[in-house]
Design a protein around this motif. Structure first.
Motif, mmCIF file in Angstrom:
data_model
loop_
_atom_site.group_PDB
_atom_site.id
_atom_site.type_symbol
_atom_site.label_atom_id
_atom_site.label_comp_id
_atom_site.label_asym_id
_atom_site.label_seq_id
_atom_site.Cartn_x
_atom_site.Cartn_y
_atom_site.Cartn_z
ATOM 1 N N ILE A 130 0.863 -1.174 0.000
ATOM 2 C CA ILE A 130 0.000 0.000 0.000
ATOM 3 C C ILE A 130 0.902 1.228 0.000
ATOM 4 C CG2 ILE A 130 -1.808 1.234 1.218
ATOM 5 C CD1 ILE A 130 -2.615 -1.492 0.075
ATOM 6 N N SER A 134 -0.498 6.950 -0.479
ATOM 7 C CA SER A 134 -1.900 6.759 -0.133
ATOM 8 C C SER A 134 -2.169 7.247 1.281
ATOM 9 C CB SER A 134 -2.268 5.280 -0.254
ATOM 10 O OG SER A 134 -2.102 4.857 -1.580
ATOM 11 N N GLU A 183 -8.016 4.348 -3.895
ATOM 12 C CA GLU A 183 -7.320 3.517 -2.909
ATOM 13 C C GLU A 183 -8.264 2.510 -2.264
ATOM 14 O OE1 GLU A 183 -4.399 1.909 -0.449
ATOM 15 O OE2 GLU A 183 -4.340 3.033 -2.322
ATOM 16 N N ARG A 187 -7.670 -1.501 -2.049
ATOM 17 C CA ARG A 187 -7.622 -2.161 -0.741
ATOM 18 C C ARG A 187 -8.623 -3.319 -0.684
ATOM 19 N NH1 ARG A 187 -4.379 -3.695 2.822
ATOM 20 N NH2 ARG A 187 -5.103 -3.689 4.948
#
Length: 476
Positions: A130, A134, A183, A187
């Motif tokens: 990630i 972000s 995002e 996810r």
């Protein structure tokens, strides 16, 4: 990426020409594949794709997160981040270097929300892929005052019970909000790959409501922002629809896919339209509506021809093949499979949609297995299912369990109960980490087929273990 709009204006993006030279003659997609391969060599996991490489080369990512840093330094030993064309981390994050003249918004401490958590109640994540930028988006969104409710609903670290999915009227939508939607999509996909859909679906509804609330009440100064928000909201609808699909909520899935398709048509986004048709075709096949599966796959193919992505056309040809197989049309299925192979062999392309990162050789084999099983050729189906399970990256537990469940089902129907039981045992060993109604249903069907072969080696033990596991699983 800068942490605020002010910072973005203060540090305009400059192309990273050094990184572009290091890529050489490889396409962005090919280079992204090399990055993921290098990550595996050192035990990292990054979700690198052509779009990420493009953002690096455009200068949008001034400094990679720590996982990417380790991978890049592994790929280019002896070089530093600055040698690779990046900016020093402390200059990007501004730690200890905030000017007294910075606006108060930029100096405000970040809220105490742990990065990498999409939904309240998720276990702390160790996912290193990630991107750190972000986290910057999360902080910018959460500190922007009137966007707090929407940010909470988007799941970017919110307290239990917050987030109605509403957004104040005429909310100005910018990079932070659009980035938050994008995002959330990434996810959800990552969590589904790891754990399956059953535990995620209900919680994913809040980010989806918030994304569409931004569309309904937001304003934007640039058309590109509106286009990205429409595409992101549509992709989020498909992701939530897939969670419903994989957890057996077919009516909910159909509604979400239709919502995504409507968004694609309104905004004129052919990539989103192709994706929505692709998933609708898959759902139609699972529901036994095989002619609809064929028609929607063909419609997706027409939309996909506007995109330079042979792999997308390959996947849509496989969806069409699944529909023909369900109709018992072997010739139609074989023609579609041959077309899928021709497209697949052209390899990845820079314009491959980000969501297609799952579509590699293991998935190609698995979808072929499903076609042959539908046509009643279980020996051939088992061959492809075995290859899918052997080729699958073991860290993506859900797909590994799915492919092994397919293998167990095909072996059971092919008259190899002992091998089917062994494959079934492997699936049971993975179900502690995976919650997928699709996989549990497949395994239950296999158990019913094997019940009449209890005397075969390993079958009785598998049936007992499956019965015990079924009693322990609470309803989804």
């Amino acid at each position: 990426m800068a942490s605020s709009s002010q910072a973005s204006r203060a540090h305009p993006a400059h192309p990273n020409l050094v990184f572009r030279r290091l890529r050489g003659s490889r396409s962005p997609g090919e280079f992204a594949t090399a990055v993921r391969r290098a990550a595996r060599e050192i035990g990292e996991q990054v979700s690198c794709d052509a779009r990420y490489i493009g953002r690096v080369e455009a200068g949008e990512i001034r400094c990679p997160n720590y996982a990417y840093e380790r991978v890049f330094l592994h790929m280019f030993p002896g070089l530093t981040l600055t040698d690779l064309g990046f900016t020093a981390r402390e200059d990007v994050r501004g730690r200890g270097r905030r000017a007294a003249s910075d606006p108060p918004e930029a100096r405000r401490p970040a809220p105490p929300f742990p990065p990498g958590r999409l939904f309240d109640g998720d276990p702390p994540s160790n996912d290193s892929d990630i991107d750190e930028e972000s986290d910057v988006l999360r902080r910018a969104f959460m500190t922007s005052g009137s966007a707090t409710v929407a940010a909470a609903s988007l799941g970017l670290g919110f307290a239990s019970g917050s987030g109605s999915g509403s957004v104040p009227a005429q909310r100005r939508v910018g990079e932070a909000e659009v980035g938050a939607v994008e995002e959330a999509v990434r996810r959800i996909r990552l969590l589904h790959d790891r754990h399956g859909a059953d535990g995620l679906y209900r919680r994913a509804a809040q980010p989806l409501r918030a994304a569409y609330a931004l569309l309904d009440t937001g304003t934007w100064s640039r058309r590109s922002t509106a286009d990205r928000l429409h595409a992101g909201a549509g992709e989020l609808a498909i992701s939530v629809g897939w969670l419903a699909h994989d957890s057996g909520r077919f009516d909910d899935a159909r509604s979400h896919y239709a919502e995504a398709l409507a968004t694609a048509r309104v905004a004129g986004v052919p990539a989103l339209e192709a994706h929505a048709f692709c998933n609708t075709s898959f759902l139609a096949r699972d529901c036994g509506r095989y002619r609809e599966a064929v028609r929607t796959a063909q419609a997706g193919g027409r939309a996909a021809r506007q995109i330079a992505s042979p792999r997308l056309l390959s996947l849509l040809a496989l969806r069409e093949a699944g529909g023909w197989a369900g109709l018992g049309d072997r010739a139609g299925c074989e023609q579609s499979l041959a077309r899928a192979h021709r497209y697949f062999e052209q390899g990845p392309a820079p314009d491959d949609p980000e969501w297609m990162s799952f579509f590699a050789e293991p998935e190609l084999e698995a979808l072929q297995a499903q076609c042959w099983a539908a046509l009643g050729d279980f020996t051939r189906a088992a061959h492809h299912a075995r290859r899918a399970a052997a080729l699958q990256d073991h860290r993506f537990t859900r797909n590994l369990a799915l492919y092994r469940a397919e293998l167990a089902a095909d072996l059971a129907c092919a008259g190899a109960p002992d091998e089917a039981a062994a494959a079934g045992e492997q699936v049971l060993a993975l179900l502690g980490d995976v919650r997928s109604s699709r996989i549990r249903t497949m395994l239950a069907d296999t158990a019913r087929v094997l019940a009449r072969h209890r005397r075969a080696e390993g079958v009785a033990a598998f049936l007992d273990h499956h019965a015990s596991a079924t009693r322990r699983v609470s309803p989804a």
